[in-house]
Enzyme design. Structure first.
Site, PDB file in Angstrom:
ATOM      1  N   CYS A 198       0.832  -1.213   0.000  1.00  0.00           N
ATOM      2  CA  CYS A 198       0.000   0.000   0.000  1.00  0.00           C
ATOM      3  C   CYS A 198       0.867   1.265   0.000  1.00  0.00           C
ATOM      4  O   CYS A 198       1.539   1.538  -0.981  1.00  0.00           O
ATOM      5  CB  CYS A 198      -0.966  -0.051   1.178  1.00  0.00           C
ATOM      6  SG  CYS A 198      -2.266   1.169   1.023  1.00  0.00           S
ATOM      7  N   HIS A 221      -3.782  -4.970   0.388  1.00  0.00           N
ATOM      8  CA  HIS A 221      -3.267  -5.445   1.685  1.00  0.00           C
ATOM      9  C   HIS A 221      -3.306  -6.976   1.765  1.00  0.00           C
ATOM     10  O   HIS A 221      -4.348  -7.544   2.091  1.00  0.00           O
ATOM     11  CB  HIS A 221      -4.111  -4.869   2.831  1.00  0.00           C
ATOM     12  CG  HIS A 221      -3.860  -3.420   3.065  1.00  0.00           C
ATOM     13  ND1 HIS A 221      -2.895  -2.961   3.927  1.00  0.00           N
ATOM     14  CD2 HIS A 221      -4.436  -2.321   2.524  1.00  0.00           C
ATOM     15  CE1 HIS A 221      -2.887  -1.649   3.924  1.00  0.00           C
ATOM     16  NE2 HIS A 221      -3.816  -1.232   3.085  1.00  0.00           N
ATOM     17  N   GLU A 252      -2.164  -8.829   4.026  1.00  0.00           N
ATOM     18  CA  GLU A 252      -2.214  -9.302   5.420  1.00  0.00           C
ATOM     19  C   GLU A 252      -3.629  -9.427   5.963  1.00  0.00           C
ATOM     20  O   GLU A 252      -3.837 -10.063   6.984  1.00  0.00           O
ATOM     21  CB  GLU A 252      -1.375  -8.376   6.319  1.00  0.00           C
ATOM     22  CG  GLU A 252      -1.930  -6.971   6.552  1.00  0.00           C
ATOM     23  CD  GLU A 252      -1.631  -5.969   5.431  1.00  0.00           C
ATOM     24  OE1 GLU A 252      -1.335  -6.421   4.313  1.00  0.00           O
ATOM     25  OE2 GLU A 252      -1.717  -4.756   5.663  1.00  0.00           O
ATOM     26  N   SER A 302       0.879 -12.089  38.039  1.00  0.00           N
ATOM     27  CA  SER A 302      -0.447 -11.479  38.117  1.00  0.00           C
ATOM     28  C   SER A 302      -1.548 -12.515  37.991  1.00  0.00           C
ATOM     29  O   SER A 302      -2.719 -12.199  38.127  1.00  0.00           O
ATOM     30  CB  SER A 302      -0.587 -10.473  36.972  1.00  0.00           C
ATOM     31  OG  SER A 302      -0.620 -11.182  35.747  1.00  0.00           O
ATOM     32  N   GLY A 303      -1.166 -13.764  37.701  1.00  0.00           N
ATOM     33  CA  GLY A 303      -2.198 -14.770  37.433  1.00  0.00           C
ATOM     34  C   GLY A 303      -2.480 -14.859  35.946  1.00  0.00           C
ATOM     35  O   GLY A 303      -3.101 -15.792  35.479  1.00  0.00           O
ATOM     36  N   GLY A 304      -2.024 -13.877  35.186  1.00  0.00           N
ATOM     37  CA  GLY A 304      -2.274 -13.861  33.745  1.00  0.00           C
ATOM     38  C   GLY A 304      -1.295 -14.756  33.009  1.00  0.00           C
ATOM     39  O   GLY A 304      -0.295 -15.197  33.568  1.00  0.00           O
ATOM     40  N   VAL A 305      -1.590 -14.986  31.727  1.00  0.00           N
ATOM     41  CA  VAL A 305      -0.787 -15.943  30.964  1.00  0.00           C
ATOM     42  C   VAL A 305       0.649 -15.440  30.739  1.00  0.00           C
ATOM     43  O   VAL A 305       1.607 -16.206  30.848  1.00  0.00           O
ATOM     44  CB  VAL A 305      -1.497 -16.337  29.639  1.00  0.00           C
ATOM     45  CG1 VAL A 305      -1.753 -15.142  28.767  1.00  0.00           C
ATOM     46  CG2 VAL A 305      -0.718 -17.371  28.869  1.00  0.00           C
ATOM     47  N   ASP A 306       0.818 -14.130  30.503  1.00  0.00           N
ATOM     48  CA  ASP A 306       2.160 -13.635  30.159  1.00  0.00           C
ATOM     49  C   ASP A 306       3.146 -13.809  31.323  1.00  0.00           C
ATOM     50  O   ASP A 306       4.230 -14.370  31.149  1.00  0.00           O
ATOM     51  CB  ASP A 306       2.121 -12.150  29.764  1.00  0.00           C
ATOM     52  CG  ASP A 306       1.179 -11.898  28.603  1.00  0.00           C
ATOM     53  OD1 ASP A 306       0.827 -12.873  27.918  1.00  0.00           O
ATOM     54  OD2 ASP A 306       0.780 -10.740  28.389  1.00  0.00           O
ATOM     55  N   SER A 318       2.844 -15.697  33.891  1.00  0.00           N
ATOM     56  CA  SER A 318       2.963 -17.109  34.279  1.00  0.00           C
ATOM     57  C   SER A 318       3.921 -17.859  33.345  1.00  0.00           C
ATOM     58  O   SER A 318       4.753 -18.640  33.794  1.00  0.00           O
ATOM     59  CB  SER A 318       1.600 -17.805  34.246  1.00  0.00           C
ATOM     60  OG  SER A 318       0.688 -17.104  35.040  1.00  0.00           O
TER      61      SER A 318
END
Ligand code: XMP
Length: 514
Positions: free
Chosen positions: A79, A167, A169, A221-225, A227
């Site tokens: 583009c 585009h 993508e 934090s308990g979150g996936v990242d 952990s």
């Protein structure tokens, strides 16, 4: 050496999508601002120029010196990228007479060109531009056209240069994946060795090297990242990693205990800190969303620091920062809508160095790494949850009683979502990016229960689909599911007499209410 594709970001909303598509081809890529092409070009096998909100003729349009890479490695302009290259190399870009937005068909396409190998006739592409290339540079050839855009794609083979005005993508370019695969695999000769297993292997080796015998602190934090970050570090340095998990009292029902148990099962050394008293006290009477966020952010850092200081000899602070967090903070056109809080601001005298092993990964890749590390699904598939917790899902001031009401309602909603299995065998919870209840505690409405009049608060249910939380759509939950949840919440949760469903997309709304 890590081979990679460099994606130069000219500010398009779909730049991240280009990155995702390249990674889906098991090829590593880095998205860098348009003016930050790496000086160290080791491992670079190709360059992609993204779209942009600007016209090449705007005085403030982003410009790049093409000599840094054109003629050295294969280049693909998308583009604005295609228009910028055409304009710079002697072609002509003009305002288009007709707007070129939306679906178009490639009625002419040169399938003997490497970029379009395997393309079907009349393949659908997605256009989104106000300018158009009226003349390509004299040493280039047109390789695809639509009925209204003659120069839809062009190439200069001797310079290893390709450019497309549509585009590839986006989903609506139906053979877009094929085009990117042709570029990345056939033209740039990627070996396609980027995978979760290879990531774990190389990252664990690098962490061992980088950290030696040093001690590391990490905020969970308990979150996936966070952990996945902890589990990866644990694999590399074992119990020289100490994790701190702060309970501010505004987590989901029983979340703290559940997550602590999951962490222990993973063999992590975790210090759990119940600091709820302090957070509730500091939030007393505060109802402004930004002020609530600031107070929680500040208290969080202070509580975390107090614990971190007890860990003598720590040299590193590890964080679960992932790629979209970095791109957002590096964003060339971005602005702050809400102050997100992360662990930060450790006292200078502790002189901790930052360790961010997930900084190149997208969320779905973090999840793949989690599986590779053998983590439980309950941690990997957990919906994102905001750092300030239920405080930003309670309108107005926050009290323990309001948190209790919301925890009860939210727990019913989320549990039923886990139990609701869709036709394809996947639970409703797993189909959705993020869901939760919001307590509209500044609103009251009249209801009737038995023979009694009630005058209580509504709970709004939120559920969204998304891929990266930058944009989101409200989820089309089954009516029967909503009916069951609404009944159960109103019947069981004292303090709630009405349930609503939030049907706003992001933008213009945000995922969290505050
Ligand atoms: P919004 O509400 O801005 O949220 O559309 C986008 C995503 O970010 C999460 N979120 C946060 N995450 N700290 C976090 O770690 C925060 O302060 C925070 N605020 C929002 C939100 O849950 C959604 O996934």
């Amino acid at each position: 050496m890590q081979e990679k594709i460099i994606i130069l970001d000219f500010g398009s909303q779909t730049t991240q999508l280009i990155g995702r598509r390249v990674r889906e081809l098991d090829t590593f890529c880095e998205i860098v601002p348009y003016n930050k092409f790496p000086k160290d070009t080791k491992g670079i096998i190709g360059v992609i120029l993204s779209g942009s909100p600007y016209s090449v003729h705007d005085p403030e349009a982003f410009k790049v010196d093409l000599d840094q890479f054109v003629g050295k490695v294969p280049v693909l302009g998308i583009c604005y990228g295609a228009q910028f290259i055409a304009n710079t190399l002697g072609g002509k870009v003009e305002r288009s007479a007709t707007r070129e937005y939306g679906r178009a068909l490639l009625t002419e396409v040169n399938t003997s060109d490497a970029l379009f190998k395997g393309f079907e006739k009349d393949s659908q592409v997605w256009m989104s531009h106000g300018d158009t290339i009226t003349e390509i540079p004299s040493d280039c050839q047109v390789i695809a056209s639509t009925p209204s855009v003659k120069n839809a794609a062009y190439t200069n083979k001797s310079k290893n240069l390709w450019a497309v005005q549509f585009h590839p993508e986006v989903f609506h370019t139906l053979q877009g994946k094929l085009l990117l695969s042709n570029f990345v695999v056939n033209i740039c000769h990627s070996h396609c060795t980027w995978s979760a297993a290879s990531f774990v292997e190389t990252t664990v080796a690098e962490l061992k090297q980088q950290l030696g015998n040093d001690r590391v602190i990490l905020g969970l934090s308990g979150g996936v990242d966070s952990s996945v970050c902890a589990t990866l570090l644990n694999r590399a340095i074992g119990d020289r990693l100490t994790c701190i998990f702060v309970d501010h009292g505004m987590l989901r029902k029983n979340e703290f205990e559940k997550v602590m148990n999951a962490y222990k099962g993973l063999g992590l050394k975790v210090i759990g800190v119940d600091a709820s008293e302090r957070f509730f006290k500091d939030l007393e009477g505060v109802s402004d969303p930004e002020q609530k966020r600031k107070i929680i952010g500040r208290d969080f850092v202070e509580v975390f620091n107090a614990e971190a200081k007890k860990i003598v000899d720590a040299k590193w602070l590890a964080q679960g920062t992932i790629y979209p967090d970095r791109i957002e903070s590096l964003s060339i056109t971005g602005m702050t809508i809400k102050s997100h809080h992360n662990v930060g601001g450790l006292p200078k005298e502790m002189k901790l160095q930052l360790c961010e092993p997930l900084q190149w990964l997208f969320k779905d890749e973090v999840r793949r790494v989690g599986y590779e590390l053998g983590m439980p699904e309950s941690l990997i598939k957990r919906h994102p949850f905001p750092g300030p917790g239920l405080a930003v899902r309670i309108l107005g001031d926050v009290t323990r009683e309001k948190v209790r009401i919301l925890q009860e309602a939210d727990d019913i909603y989320i549990e039923r979502m886990h139990e609701w299995i869709c036709e394809d065998g996947v639970s409703l919870y797993d189909k959705i990016w993020q869901a939760g209840g919001v307590l509209l505690s500044t609103v009251r409405s009249v209801g009737v229960m038995g023979d009694e009049r009630t005058y209580e608060h509504p709970v709004a249910l939120r559920a969204v689909t998304s891929t990266d939380a930058m944009t989101a759509d409200w989820a089309h939950l089954p009516y029967e599911f909503m009916a069951t949840v609404s009944n159960e919440i109103i019947n069981k949760v004292r303090g709630v007499n009405r349930v609503c469903y939030d049907i706003s997309s992001k933008p213009p709304a945000t995922i969290e209410w505050e």
